[in-house]
Motif scaffolding. Structure first.
Motif, short mmCIF file in Angstrom:
data_model
loop_
_atom_site.label_atom_id
_atom_site.label_comp_id
_atom_site.label_asym_id
_atom_site.label_seq_id
_atom_site.Cartn_x
_atom_site.Cartn_y
_atom_site.Cartn_z
N GLN A 150 27.65 32.16 51.23
CA GLN A 150 27.49 33.05 50.07
C GLN A 150 26.93 32.30 48.87
O GLN A 150 26.19 32.87 48.05
N ILE A 151 27.25 31.02 48.74
CA ILE A 151 26.82 30.23 47.58
C ILE A 151 25.83 29.16 48.04
O ILE A 151 26.13 28.38 48.96
N LEU A 152 24.67 29.10 47.38
CA LEU A 152 23.64 28.14 47.74
C LEU A 152 23.16 27.41 46.50
O LEU A 152 23.18 27.97 45.39
N THR A 153 22.71 26.18 46.67
CA THR A 153 22.15 25.40 45.56
C THR A 153 20.91 24.68 46.05
O THR A 153 20.79 24.37 47.24
N SER A 154 19.98 24.42 45.13
CA SER A 154 18.78 23.67 45.50
C SER A 154 18.53 22.55 44.52
O SER A 154 19.07 22.53 43.41
N ALA A 155 17.71 21.62 44.94
CA ALA A 155 17.35 20.48 44.11
C ALA A 155 16.30 20.89 43.08
O ALA A 155 16.10 22.08 42.82
N GLY A 156 15.63 19.90 42.50
CA GLY A 156 14.74 20.19 41.38
C GLY A 156 13.41 20.81 41.75
O GLY A 156 12.91 20.67 42.87
N ALA A 157 12.86 21.52 40.79
CA ALA A 157 11.48 22.03 40.82
C ALA A 157 11.14 22.74 42.12
O ALA A 157 11.69 23.79 42.43
N ALA A 158 10.22 22.15 42.91
CA ALA A 158 9.70 22.83 44.10
C ALA A 158 10.75 23.09 45.16
O ALA A 158 10.54 23.91 46.06
N ALA A 159 11.90 22.40 45.09
CA ALA A 159 12.96 22.66 46.07
C ALA A 159 13.48 24.09 45.96
O ALA A 159 14.03 24.63 46.92
N GLY A 160 13.32 24.70 44.80
CA GLY A 160 13.68 26.10 44.65
C GLY A 160 12.86 26.99 45.56
O GLY A 160 13.35 28.01 46.08
N LEU A 161 11.60 26.60 45.77
CA LEU A 161 10.74 27.34 46.69
C LEU A 161 11.24 27.19 48.12
O LEU A 161 11.27 28.17 48.88
N ASP A 162 11.65 25.99 48.48
CA ASP A 162 12.22 25.78 49.82
C ASP A 162 13.44 26.67 50.03
O ASP A 162 13.62 27.26 51.11
N LEU A 163 14.29 26.77 49.01
CA LEU A 163 15.49 27.58 49.12
C LEU A 163 15.15 29.06 49.27
O LEU A 163 15.74 29.78 50.08
N CYS A 164 14.19 29.54 48.48
CA CYS A 164 13.80 30.95 48.56
C CYS A 164 13.27 31.28 49.96
O CYS A 164 13.63 32.32 50.53
N LEU A 165 12.44 30.42 50.51
CA LEU A 165 11.91 30.66 51.86
C LEU A 165 13.03 30.63 52.89
O LEU A 165 13.02 31.40 53.86
N HIS A 166 14.01 29.74 52.69
CA HIS A 166 15.17 29.68 53.59
C HIS A 166 15.94 31.01 53.56
O HIS A 166 16.35 31.52 54.61
N MET A 167 16.11 31.57 52.38
CA MET A 167 16.84 32.84 52.28
C MET A 167 16.04 33.99 52.89
O MET A 167 16.61 34.88 53.54
N ILE A 168 14.73 33.97 52.70
CA ILE A 168 13.89 35.02 53.30
C ILE A 168 13.98 34.97 54.82
O ILE A 168 14.09 36.00 55.49
N ARG A 169 13.97 33.77 55.37
CA ARG A 169 14.09 33.63 56.82
C ARG A 169 15.43 34.17 57.30
O ARG A 169 15.50 34.82 58.35
N GLY A 170 16.49 33.91 56.54
CA GLY A 170 17.79 34.45 56.92
C GLY A 170 17.85 35.96 56.83
O GLY A 170 18.56 36.61 57.61
N ASP A 171 17.13 36.52 55.86
CA ASP A 171 17.17 37.98 55.66
C ASP A 171 16.29 38.74 56.65
O ASP A 171 16.68 39.79 57.16
N TYR A 172 15.08 38.20 56.89
CA TYR A 172 14.09 38.97 57.65
C TYR A 172 13.47 38.24 58.84
O TYR A 172 12.63 38.80 59.54
N GLY A 173 13.87 36.98 59.06
CA GLY A 173 13.33 36.27 60.21
C GLY A 173 12.20 35.31 59.85
O GLY A 173 11.65 35.34 58.75
#
Length: 312
Positions: A150-173
């Motif tokens: 339920q709770i996620l954290t990411s590192a600096g700057a571009a790592a936020g993009l990595d986290l967003c893509l990770h969540m999209i993969r979890g949501d939609y594949g």
């Protein structure tokens, strides 16, 4: 449709704010429908974003009913969190909302208590501050993001993009996430963690400390095959005393300090020379190329060749 609420706090970092807005808003499902509805929410109508001000169309009420809340970083991680924001985030967590932070957004998230007892990350340069301010959090400065469910954290700057893509993969594949990655012109998964971006200088030691001459000597002799006894002999003390003084003044053992200094020198050589990996390993004191590659990967998360491609 999945609703993402991006919480803009005062002094929000524009890069951190725009990343989830752009990535989620552009995500499309296989039939062409948008995958997410994005809301930008703030406690006050106008938010200071450094170089400009922004007007958020949603107040804190926009957090209610959201499937995901993103907390971007702010320019002042130590800024106190208002009770209204704290209560809103806690209420959302109680309702089962997924909450994620980007960069220094881990600090306001930590201030709610929602990270207590969990593993988390933030920008590597602020990881020590987060760990000191919130000892109940297991801070990992080496990774790009941490997913606790339920709770996620990411590192600096571009790592936020990595986290967003990770969540999209979890949501939609993976297919939808890969398409979102292509739109952002980034790989779906990056090799290694943020350890490869950390400047591994030797651990600071106060000027005039008992270890300063020894650390200078070690830095000048990284290429030598040094054992603990050799270092103790150079210092003119027993190995037991050497270990104790190192832990007191640097927080690590002599050999840990030496390995870190060697890897930092290797990073510099990989960035600035065309020497072979084998030659660089020998230059910084590793007895074999295999030992060098293994230590380099354990420290930075990537191989010497990958590091050179990224930073040379």
């Amino acid at each position: 449709m999945h609703t993402v609420a991006v919480l803009a706090l005062d002094q929000v970092i524009p890069f951190d704010l725009s990343t989830p807005i752009e990535v989620f808003a552009r995500t499309r499902l296989p039939d062409g429908r948008p995958g997410y509805q994005v809301r930008v929410c703030a406690e006050q109508p106008e938010i200071d974003a450094g170089a400009f001000s922004l007007c958020a169309p949603w107040g804190l009420d926009g957090l209610k009913g959201a499937d995901t809340i993103i907390v971007p970083g702010t320019a002042d991680p130590a800024a106190p969190l208002t009770s209204a924001v704290r209560d809103a985030l806690r209420a959302a967590a109680k309702d089962g909302t997924r909450i994620a932070s980007i960069c220094s957004g881990a600090f306001p998230l930590a201030a709610t208590g929602l990270l207590d007892g969990l593993r988390a990350t933030t920008h590597w340069i602020a990881a020590g501050l987060l760990a000191a301010a919130h000892p109940d959090i297991e801070v990992d400065p080496d990774v790009l993001y941490v997913d606790n469910g339920q709770i996620l954290t990411s590192a600096g700057a571009a790592a936020g993009l990595d986290l967003c893509l990770h969540m999209i993969r979890g949501d939609y594949g993976s297919a939808v996430a890969a398409d979102a990655a292509r739109l952002s012109v980034v790989p779906l998964e990056r090799e290694g963690g943020q350890a490869q971006f950390i400047v591994h200088d030797h651990i600071p030691t106060p000027r005039g400390s008992a270890l300063e001459p020894l650390l200078t000597w070690l830095q000048d002799n990284l290429s030598r095959d040094l054992a603990l006894a050799d270092i103790a002999a150079q210092a003119g003390i027993s190995t037991r005393t050497l270990i104790r003084r190192f832990r007191e003044q640097t927080g690590v053992t002599p050999l840990q300090w030496l390995h870190r200094a060697r890897i930092r020198q290797a990073q510099h050589l990989l960035e600035t020379t065309r020497h072979s990996v084998e030659r660089i390993g020998a230059q910084v004191g590793f007895g074999s190329p295999t030992a060098f590659r293994d230590r380099f990967r354990r420290t930075t998360g990537v191989s010497p060749h990958t590091y050179r491609r990224s930073f040379s």
